[in-house]
Design a protein around this motif. Structure first.
Motif, PDB file in Angstrom:
ATOM      1  N   CYS A   7      -6.294  -8.730  -9.607  1.00 41.92           N
ATOM      2  CA  CYS A   7      -7.013  -7.708  -8.825  1.00 41.92           C
ATOM      3  C   CYS A   7      -6.664  -7.819  -7.344  1.00 41.92           C
ATOM      4  O   CYS A   7      -6.441  -6.802  -6.667  1.00 41.92           O
ATOM      5  N   GLU A   8      -6.628  -9.034  -6.822  1.00 47.12           N
ATOM      6  CA  GLU A   8      -6.297  -9.214  -5.407  1.00 47.12           C
ATOM      7  C   GLU A   8      -4.864  -8.755  -5.116  1.00 47.12           C
ATOM      8  O   GLU A   8      -4.594  -8.144  -4.076  1.00 47.12           O
TER       9      GLU A   8
ATOM     10  N   ILE B 219      -1.217  -4.562  -2.824  1.00 45.66           N
ATOM     11  CA  ILE B 219      -0.161  -3.553  -2.977  1.00 45.66           C
ATOM     12  C   ILE B 219      -0.652  -2.197  -2.500  1.00 45.66           C
ATOM     13  O   ILE B 219       0.055  -1.469  -1.783  1.00 45.66           O
ATOM     14  N   ALA B 220      -1.882  -1.849  -2.892  1.00 47.22           N
ATOM     15  CA  ALA B 220      -2.425  -0.552  -2.489  1.00 47.22           C
ATOM     16  C   ALA B 220      -2.601  -0.466  -0.978  1.00 47.22           C
ATOM     17  O   ALA B 220      -2.317   0.562  -0.351  1.00 47.22           O
TER      18      ALA B 220
ATOM     19  N   LYS C 244       1.429   2.811 -11.208  1.00 43.05           N
ATOM     20  CA  LYS C 244       1.978   2.233 -12.439  1.00 43.05           C
ATOM     21  C   LYS C 244       2.134   0.725 -12.312  1.00 43.05           C
ATOM     22  O   LYS C 244       1.856  -0.026 -13.263  1.00 43.05           O
ATOM     23  N   VAL C 245       2.578   0.276 -11.131  1.00 40.11           N
ATOM     24  CA  VAL C 245       2.717  -1.170 -10.919  1.00 40.11           C
ATOM     25  C   VAL C 245       1.356  -1.855 -11.023  1.00 40.11           C
ATOM     26  O   VAL C 245       1.215  -2.946 -11.615  1.00 40.11           O
ATOM     27  N   ILE C 246       0.329  -1.241 -10.456  1.00 37.93           N
ATOM     28  CA  ILE C 246      -1.025  -1.823 -10.517  1.00 37.93           C
ATOM     29  C   ILE C 246      -1.510  -1.902 -11.961  1.00 37.93           C
ATOM     30  O   ILE C 246      -2.076  -2.915 -12.391  1.00 37.93           O
TER      31      ILE C 246
ATOM     32  N   ARG D  36       5.719   7.964  -4.558  1.00 32.00           N
ATOM     33  CA  ARG D  36       5.514   6.569  -4.188  1.00 32.00           C
ATOM     34  C   ARG D  36       4.120   6.105  -4.623  1.00 32.00           C
ATOM     35  O   ARG D  36       3.958   5.005  -5.160  1.00 32.00           O
ATOM     36  N   GLN D  37       3.115   6.946  -4.428  1.00 36.56           N
ATOM     37  CA  GLN D  37       1.762   6.600  -4.848  1.00 36.56           C
ATOM     38  C   GLN D  37       1.679   6.430  -6.359  1.00 36.56           C
ATOM     39  O   GLN D  37       1.034   5.506  -6.872  1.00 36.56           O
TER      40      GLN D  37
END
Length: 966
Positions: A739-740, A745-746, A769-771, A763-764
């Protein structure tokens, strides 16, 4: 075979018979009471405490005790003695007697008997029920009169009753003070009776004047009666009196110190130290100045070892006070000198107590960031003690556990000590047959739970031991348990790390030659620390090796769940495929869990937990699908018109905006489901609650980020997780770190590309997707409450009135009100109050008008929406509570009453534990009257009001009226 077994006439439900209800059980015992055989009467009497525990409701207890009072009045002394035992064993149920006067009247009639034994038993039964009749003057008078009796048995019974009433009644205690004082000081009272009378004085603390007078009397008795028995009883009475009043603690401490130092009798010295231990519990701040130093000086100068242990126990309790730790934190203090002299004692108990005191002072210094003098000496002494206890042939398990607890406390205070104690305990693991191996493994597990890398230096040692244990053909119970503990240490150590082949093969080798229950325990530990691959292997082998069907389905559920989590962590397939397969396996697990449920074990928490997990994975999958449509679903041609009409710039992107908002709403709903499940888990351990908190916060984090993409004015918060990764438990650290990392990343994306216009960029979407991939690969630690319920608490309700036939309705006359009485009992398991206790119970009654088939077209929908809710908060007394409600029904019809209970713990947290019961109430509808004109009558009286559905309104009235006129 059965010739020597006596078959009881009373149902014990021990051989599979259907369980009786309260009325049937009471009727069966009543038959035994009416029997002409004394044996059957006694057998019925001794079963009443069990009946009270099973059905602790006032109506049953009141009826039962009245029946027993009748038997007491008419029976012989042996039956009376049995009834006395029932009253003594059912002390917490006595206040549920509603007819106290009638109960006392039936018992009191025996006090005038010519038999002194009968009078003595009567006095003792009055003493047993003193809590419900503390101010009965007639009983006070009987006790005072019986104290002057010439029969020893009756006098002793009167003394017992006097002690019980003095503890409950201020009036009785004050009135008896002079009487007891005269008897104690009187020359005609035998010495053994004086010893029984003195304990009455310990309850004379209801006001300061009486307490001062009693204390003065006892102190005057000490020089007058110097015999050891008198001194011991008097000191005990004075100590109890001082502990109750608190204001006399300084003078009592000085008195005990005087006897400790001056009286040559060892029994009195030891008892004085025991009483000092009792007075140390309220706190060191109540002790007079210099008294602690006197105890320390006396122990330093004492040459007898039997004084050291009780004295160190007193100091151990005193040192729990921050004031004591602060005063004796320096190396030159007398307390540290005393403990340093004994921390290397050959007596394990003395050394452990000395180490405990030094550890308490050291942990206080670490907590307050003070300079810790002599920390290295304490660590060295503790290491020496652990080595001594593990190498000695004598079994000192309790002392070793205490020493290891001190080591764990020091590691919690300063984590740099973990390496020292891990190295020390690792050298002791070689003795796999030793009795201390399990204890050492538990200590290593406690230290290893602080940080995952703590036990990494021991990984080779543990694997070597496991290999050696796996080669043993017929392992003992101790060796099997040792294998389970060592496997758990491996799971702790590799939390957050990838498995290598040798480690995996070692665990598999251990499992192949292990018994089934031990394998289940190993797999349970594996899923608790997120190692689902090894757990799936074990569960797959266990599913076909159980005898009961619901056990098979339970293991199938665990197998499917662990396979689903194992697939989520793999890198071979795409994210969508992993999520899709995991959801399929979770649905199979949910189906198996339904088959595993039984009436005794409904597995509600497990089903809800897996359902929410499946919903969360479904939300993640839907979010990935939404991200993938950014390039393939262009905005509609009328997008600009929609933006102008809605004043929402994000509508310029069309379909994807609404889908993102739908995903955010689903994450919000998933978080709310976690919170609702959290509120029902009253008996869950703290780690399970923390697990659900993190999962809820994970949903909140994803909801915030999705909203920041598609909703104006939304942004990612700095820290959606409420607690940092340093303080979280070991098994949950991977979730928190994921989560951290996702939050970081966000936030980096927002800092790199500040979006001024309301646009959704590629990009968002890629970051999203990475998250999702990060969250998916964070292995889920299945909480302990999923497998084990260490604390069991349930609320049982009895609602009156009840319908005569189950499932029917309760009829209430129109215009009247219904009185609903709700009685409840809080039932506990083997460890009541382990994690939290019930302070209050909230009883809620909800009344709602139902729409029946008959009046569905007549009722206004607004009336159906009106709900009457009444709530009452009650405090359980001896696990029993009662609440009463008066319900009004504004109109006729059928009402549904829902009675629900929830609890509030000692920290004022509300928990929706249930239970929930429903009743149906039917109120006759008001009959509508239809005006009917009667021909031939006067103008002012030609209308008769008749019921609308009456036969007279369908033409019969006119015919009958015409006949009457003719």
């Amino acid at each position: 075979m059965l010739g020597g077994v006596r078959v009881s006439a009373f149902n014990e439900n021990g051989l599979g018979e259907p369980e009786q209800d309260a009325n049937s059980a009471l009727t069966e015992l009543d038959k035994g009471l009416r029997s002409g055989k004394v044996g059957e009467q006694c057998e019925a009497i001794v079963r009443f405490p069990k009946l009270f525990e099973k059905y602790p409701f006032p109506i049953l207890i009141n009826a039962s005790l009245l029946k027993l009072a009748d038997v007491f009045r008419m029976g012989n002394n042996f039956l009376r003695l049995c009834i006395l035992r029932v009253c003594q064993q059912s002390e917490k149920h006595l206040d549920k007697i509603s007819n106290v006067d009638e109960f006392v009247r039936r018992i009191y009639s025996v006090i005038h008997s010519n038999d002194p034994i009968a009078r003595a038993v009567t006095l003792r039964i009055f003493g047993a029920v003193a809590a419900i009749i503390p101010e009965r003057q007639q009983i006070h008078h009987c006790i005072r009169s019986s104290l002057d009796s010439h029969d020893v048995v009756e006098v002793e019974a009167a003394i017992y009753a006097a002690i019980q009433f003095a503890a409950q009644s201020k009036t009785f205690a004050v009135s008896m003070c002079n009487k007891v004082s005269d008897m104690i000081q009187g020359h005609s009272t035998p010495a053994n009776m004086k010893l029984q009378l003195i304990p009455i004085l310990q309850y004379m603390h209801h006001d300061t004047n009486t307490a001062a007078m009693v204390r003065s009397l006892c102190i005057d008795l000490l020089p007058g009666y110097p015999a050891q028995e008198f001194v011991l009883v008097t000191l005990n009475t004075l100590t109890k009196l001082a502990a109750a009043t608190l204001v006399d603690i300084p003078s009592q401490v000085n008195l005990l110190l005087k006897y400790l130092k001056n009286d040559p009798r060892w029994e009195i010295k030891l008892k004085s130290l025991e009483h000092l231990y009792e007075l140390a519990k309220p706190g060191a701040h109540l002790w007079p100045p210099g008294s602690v130093e006197e105890v320390i000086e006396y122990v330093l100068s004492a040459k007898q070892k039997r004084i050291v242990v009780p004295a160190l126990r007193v100091l151990k309790v005193l040192v729990e006070s921050p004031r004591m730790c602060h005063e004796h934190r320096t190396s030159g203090s007398k307390l540290k000198e005393l403990c340093s002299n004994h921390c290397y004692s050959p007596e394990p108990l003395i050394a452990v107590l000395a180490i405990q005191i030094l550890t308490e002072i050291l942990c206080y210094c670490f907590k307050e960031n003070l300079e810790a003098d002599g920390a290295n000496e304490v660590i060295t002494a503790l290491e020496t003690l652990i080595l001594l206890l593990t190498y000695t042939d004598e079994k000192n398990t309790s002392q070793l556990k205490t020493a290891l607890k001190c080591a764990v406390r020091l590691c919690e205070a300063r984590q740099e000590y973990c390496k020292t104690f891990v190295e020390l305990l690792g050298t002791q693991l070689h003795n796999i047959d030793g009795d201390y191996t399990i204890t050492i493994c538990e200590a290593l597990g406690a230290i290893g739970s602080l940080r995952s890398e703590t036990l990494l230096p021991l990984i080779d040692t543990i694997l070597t031991l496991l290999t050696a244990l796996a080669d043993i053909p017929n392992a003992s119970q101790l060796q099997t348990r040792t294998k389970t503990m060592l496997c758990t240490l491996i799971f702790q150590t590799l939390s957050g790390y990838n498995w290598n082949e040798p480690t995996y093969d070692t665990i598999i080798k251990v499992v192949e030659k292990n018994n089934l229950w031990a394998n289940y325990c190993i797999s349970r530990a594996a899923v608790r620390y997120g190692h689902h691959k090894i757990a799936h292997h074990i569960f797959s082998n266990l599913t076909e090796q159980v005898s009961l069907e619901h056990f098979h389905f339970w293991l199938m559920c665990l197998k499917e769940m662990s396979e689903a989590e194992m697939l989520l962590c793999e890198n071979d397939e795409t994210l969508v495929n992993r999520l899709d397969k995991a959801i399929i396996h979770y649905n199979k697990a949910a189906a198996a869990l339904k088959a595993a449920s039984t009436p005794q074990h409904n597995l509600t928490f497990q089903a809800e937990y897996m359902k929410i997990r499946t919903e969360f994975l479904q939300c993640l999958l839907q979010l990935i699908y939404t991200c993938n449509i950014l390039c393939i679903v262009p905005p509609p041609a009328i997008a600009s018109t929609i933006v102008q009409n809605t004043r929402d710039e994000y509508q310029r992107h069309g379909y994807i905006t609404n889908q993102f908002r739908k995903c955010a709403k689903e994450f919000k709903n998933c978080g709310e489901l976690h919170w609702k499940l959290y509120q029902t888990a009253f008996d869950a351990d703290p780690a399970t609650l923390e697990n659900m908190q993190i999962l809820q916060q994970m949903c909140v984090m994803l909801e915030q980020y999705v909203d920041s993409i598609c909703v104006s004015g939304s942004a990612v918060k700095d820290d959606p997780i409420e607690f940092g990764s340093k303080n979280v438990r070991l098994e949950l650290q991977q979730l928190v770190k994921a989560c951290e990392h996702a939050v970081k990343i966000a936030q980096n994306l927002n800092n790199e590309e500040p979006v001024s216009t309301c646009t959704i960029t590629h990009r968002q979407v890629e970051v999203l997707k990475v998250i999702v991939d990060l969250i998916t690969k964070a292995s889920l630690p299945v909480p302990r409450y999923f497998f084990q319920v260490l604390q069991s608490t349930s609320v049982k309700l009895a609602i009156s009135p009840q319908p005569r036939v189950l499932g029917e309705f309760i009829s209430v006359q129109a215009g009247s009100q219904l009185a609903v009485k709700v009685e409840g009992v809080v039932q506990h398991g083997t460890q009541p109050g382990l994690f939290r206790k019930i302070k209050e119970v909230v009883v809620t009654v909800t009344s709602q008008l139902q729409n029946s088939q008959k009046n569905k077209e007549i009722l206004d929908p607004k009336l159906l929406e009106q709900v009457s809710v009444l709530s009452q908060t009650v405090t359980p007394h001896n696990d029993f509570f009662a609440a009463q409600f008066l319900l009004a029904f504004p109109r006729g019809g059928q009402y549904l009453l829902v009675v629900e209970a929830s609890v509030i713990d000692e920290n004022s947290n509300a928990w929706k534990t249930g239970p929930r019961s429903t009743l149906t109430v039917k109120v006759p509808e008001e009959t509508k009257l239809t005006p009917i004109a009667v021909p031939g009558m006067a103008n002012n009286a030609n209308v008769i009001l008749m019921p609308e559905d009456s036969l007279f309104t369908r033409g019969h009235l006119k015919k009958d009226v015409n006949k009457t006129q003719h």
